[in-house]
Design an enzyme around this catalytic site. Structure first.
Site, mmCIF file in Angstrom:
data_model
loop_
_atom_site.group_PDB
_atom_site.id
_atom_site.type_symbol
_atom_site.label_atom_id
_atom_site.label_comp_id
_atom_site.label_asym_id
_atom_site.label_seq_id
_atom_site.Cartn_x
_atom_site.Cartn_y
_atom_site.Cartn_z
ATOM 1 N N HIS A 73 29.091 110.372 42.601
ATOM 2 C CA HIS A 73 30.065 111.162 43.354
ATOM 3 C C HIS A 73 31.234 111.454 42.410
ATOM 4 O O HIS A 73 32.167 110.661 42.299
ATOM 5 C CB HIS A 73 30.557 110.393 44.582
ATOM 6 C CG HIS A 73 29.475 109.993 45.528
ATOM 7 N ND1 HIS A 73 29.124 110.753 46.633
ATOM 8 C CD2 HIS A 73 28.650 108.915 45.546
ATOM 9 C CE1 HIS A 73 28.140 110.156 47.284
ATOM 10 N NE2 HIS A 73 27.840 109.039 46.643
ATOM 11 N N ASN A 105 29.144 115.331 48.972
ATOM 12 C CA ASN A 105 30.306 115.104 49.846
ATOM 13 C C ASN A 105 31.614 115.189 49.075
ATOM 14 O O ASN A 105 32.318 114.217 48.847
ATOM 15 C CB ASN A 105 30.181 113.784 50.615
ATOM 16 C CG ASN A 105 29.761 112.613 49.766
ATOM 17 O OD1 ASN A 105 29.067 112.761 48.770
ATOM 18 N ND2 ASN A 105 30.168 111.428 50.165
ATOM 19 N N LYS A 159 20.675 115.796 50.255
ATOM 20 C CA LYS A 159 21.204 114.518 50.738
ATOM 21 C C LYS A 159 21.349 114.581 52.253
ATOM 22 O O LYS A 159 21.931 115.514 52.809
ATOM 23 C CB LYS A 159 22.571 114.229 50.100
ATOM 24 C CG LYS A 159 23.193 112.892 50.528
ATOM 25 C CD LYS A 159 22.396 111.713 50.020
ATOM 26 C CE LYS A 159 23.048 110.373 50.383
ATOM 27 N NZ LYS A 159 24.260 110.098 49.590
ATOM 28 N N HIS A 190 20.845 108.432 52.928
ATOM 29 C CA HIS A 190 21.655 107.256 53.212
ATOM 30 C C HIS A 190 21.147 106.722 54.545
ATOM 31 O O HIS A 190 21.420 107.290 55.599
ATOM 32 C CB HIS A 190 23.132 107.630 53.298
ATOM 33 C CG HIS A 190 24.026 106.461 53.597
ATOM 34 N ND1 HIS A 190 25.152 106.188 52.851
ATOM 35 C CD2 HIS A 190 23.985 105.486 54.552
ATOM 36 C CE1 HIS A 190 25.754 105.103 53.332
ATOM 37 N NE2 HIS A 190 25.048 104.674 54.368
ATOM 38 N N HIS A 214 20.601 103.365 47.515
ATOM 39 C CA HIS A 214 21.381 102.113 47.583
ATOM 40 C C HIS A 214 20.888 101.100 48.617
ATOM 41 O O HIS A 214 21.608 100.708 49.532
ATOM 42 C CB HIS A 214 22.862 102.401 47.796
ATOM 43 C CG HIS A 214 23.209 103.421 48.839
ATOM 44 N ND1 HIS A 214 22.641 103.455 50.092
ATOM 45 C CD2 HIS A 214 24.106 104.440 48.809
ATOM 46 C CE1 HIS A 214 23.159 104.450 50.777
ATOM 47 N NE2 HIS A 214 24.047 105.063 50.027
ATOM 48 N N ASP A 296 25.667 105.039 42.364
ATOM 49 C CA ASP A 296 26.518 105.405 43.501
ATOM 50 C C ASP A 296 27.986 105.398 43.074
ATOM 51 O O ASP A 296 28.870 104.959 43.818
ATOM 52 C CB ASP A 296 26.290 104.464 44.684
ATOM 53 C CG ASP A 296 26.891 104.984 45.988
ATOM 54 O OD1 ASP A 296 27.301 106.159 46.034
ATOM 55 O OD2 ASP A 296 26.960 104.209 46.960
ATOM 56 N N HIS A 300 37.688 105.791 43.717
ATOM 57 C CA HIS A 300 38.978 106.037 44.358
ATOM 58 C C HIS A 300 40.030 105.408 43.453
ATOM 59 O O HIS A 300 39.734 104.480 42.692
ATOM 60 C CB HIS A 300 39.074 105.378 45.736
ATOM 61 C CG HIS A 300 38.006 105.776 46.696
ATOM 62 N ND1 HIS A 300 38.077 106.917 47.457
ATOM 63 C CD2 HIS A 300 36.839 105.172 47.042
ATOM 64 C CE1 HIS A 300 37.003 107.000 48.227
ATOM 65 N NE2 HIS A 300 36.231 105.958 47.997
ATOM 66 N N GLY A 312 33.653 102.716 48.497
ATOM 67 C CA GLY A 312 33.112 103.167 47.227
ATOM 68 C C GLY A 312 33.803 102.532 46.039
ATOM 69 O O GLY A 312 34.987 102.191 46.095
#
Length: 419
Positions: A73, A105, A159, A190, A214, A296, A300, A312
């Site tokens: 991501h 996303n 996804k 997911h 994951h 994954d 942040h 995350g």
């Protein structure tokens, strides 16, 4: 032209690799001589095709294909204060990843052709490694857009979120899911707990392939193993692939109780599980039920993580180092790393010229020092978020060289080209 000499492959064999025009031209046993010698199949009349090439003497370091990370991501566009394609790709290159695939996303989410084209353009301008993109399925029904991008090849996978996420990405409508699985190519899902069974059933009925992201627990892995062992659920028409992440292998939920800071930082979806879960996942790796290691990578900033609940963690810079350390501890071997992080991802994504050190393959190559001992600090990090759950960890094994398309992008702690 470039010659990588006096290296070893993951099986321990002495190896020289000859590169020209972005392609591996030759791979042969190392004889400890200069590339200009006439032992290469490129030699003619005593003069090598590679005379004058740059040589890198790797002094017994291990050569591998570049890591292919199918699950990142990168936060670009819309969330670039966390990461962007430039900083994220630098983090990849430093960690040994030569090809990453980005999830949808972002802001806006990649659920329209226009959003996908914008993202692709940004990545072309900024990334210093190879990149690809997953399209997103929306609960507002974007099946026609899914069909278009899959048929055009702009995206290979779609996804689908079957458990809670954000915005338009969670889908509960059975009829819509049926249509998404029919149109979406390889479905990256997911799915936690009982939703794994739902995903497997949808794939068997309507899909063309299921990649379960994951996997985090013994319960989930047991469900996946059961599906993989059933030829009615897992076959060439609708295969089932299993991904685990380094953080679900090496971090556990008890670490969150060490401090309030750790409790905030170590939150993710799926959440960390027990040591027994992590041990079961590692055993599944050894037993051949796991197909890939995906990071994954979901950065942040530390300020965001500590001020509010954010799911995350970053991971592209540490995934290979964690797996190399596992090799040092006798948990797995180098052949398994290459299979799960290079060969299998390339095969799953139909990257026919990537994932192996063979003549005719793309020269996406890394070199690792398996004995290098080092401690991770925040100052080491290229990721824009500038923190890692592994700060202070002692590693054994480190990437020292990343080549993408025949060009050196990272060597011995320094970047050679920029995006």
């Amino acid at each position: 032209m470039l010659v990588l000499k006096n290296a070893r492959n993951v099986s321990g064999e002495k190896t020289d690799v000859f590169i020209d025009k972005g392609i591996i031209q030759d791979v042969r046993p190392s004889v400890g001589c200069k590339a200009a010698g006439n032992t290469s199949r490129f030699a003619a009349g005593g003069t090598s095709f590679f005379a004058g090439a740059r040589e890198i003497d790797l002094e017994g370091k291990i050569l591998m294909p570049g890591i292919i990370d199918l699950h990142t991501h990168m936060r670009d566009p819309g969330l670039t204060h966390k990461e962007d394609f430039y900083t994220g790709s630098r983090a990849c290159a430093k960690g040994g990843i030569s090809f990453f695939f980005d999830m949808p996303n972002t802001v806006p989410p990649t659920v329209t052709e226009a959003a996908l084209k914008e993202k692709m353009q940004k990545a072309r301008e900024r990334s210093i490694v190879n990149c690809g993109f997953h399209f997103g399925a929306s609960n507002e029904d974007n099946v026609e857009e899914i069909r278009n991008v899959i048929q055009s090849g702009a995206a290979v996978g779609t996804k689908v979120f079957l458990n809670e996420s954000t915005g338009l990405m969670l889908i509960r409508d059975r009829e819509l899911l049926k249509r998404v699985f029919k149109a979406g190519g390889l479905i990256f899902v997911h799915a936690e707990n009982e939703m794994i069974d739902t995903a497997v059933e949808l794939n068997a009925r309507y899909g063309r392939g299921l990649y379960i992201c994951h996997i985090s627990s013994k319960r989930e892995m047991e469900a996946v193993i059961k599906a993989k062992q059933n030829p009615e659920l897992n076959n060439k028409n609708h295969p089932v692939y299993a991904e685990v992440t380094p953080h679900h292998l090496f971090l556990t939920e008890n670490l969150r109780s060490e401090s309030q800071r750790r409790d905030m930082l170590l939150r993710m979806k799926p959440e960390l599980k027990s040591q027994s879960d992590a041990d079961f996942l590692m055993q599944a790796v050894k037993d051949g039920f796991v197909d890939t290691i995906g990071t994954d990578h979901a950065p942040h900033t530390a300020e965001e993580k500590l001020s509010k609940l954010c799911f995350g963690i970053p991971g592209v810079e540490t995934s290979l180092a964690l797996m190399l350390t596992a090799v040092h501890r006798g948990l797995i071997d180098m052949n398994t790393i290459q299979k799960l992080m290079c060969e299998n991802p390339a095969a799953i994504m139909n990257l026919s010229k990537k994932g192996k050190l063979l003549p005719g393959f793309d020269a996406d190559i890394i070199a690792v020092d398996p004995h290098k001992e080092w401690t991770l600090t925040a100052d080491d990090l290229e990721s824009k978020c500038k923190w890692s759950p592994y700060e202070g960890w002692r590693f054994t094994g480190k990437n020292i060289l990343t080549i993408v398309g025949g060009k050196i992008v990272y060597e011995n702690g320094r970047f050679k080209i920029d995006g």
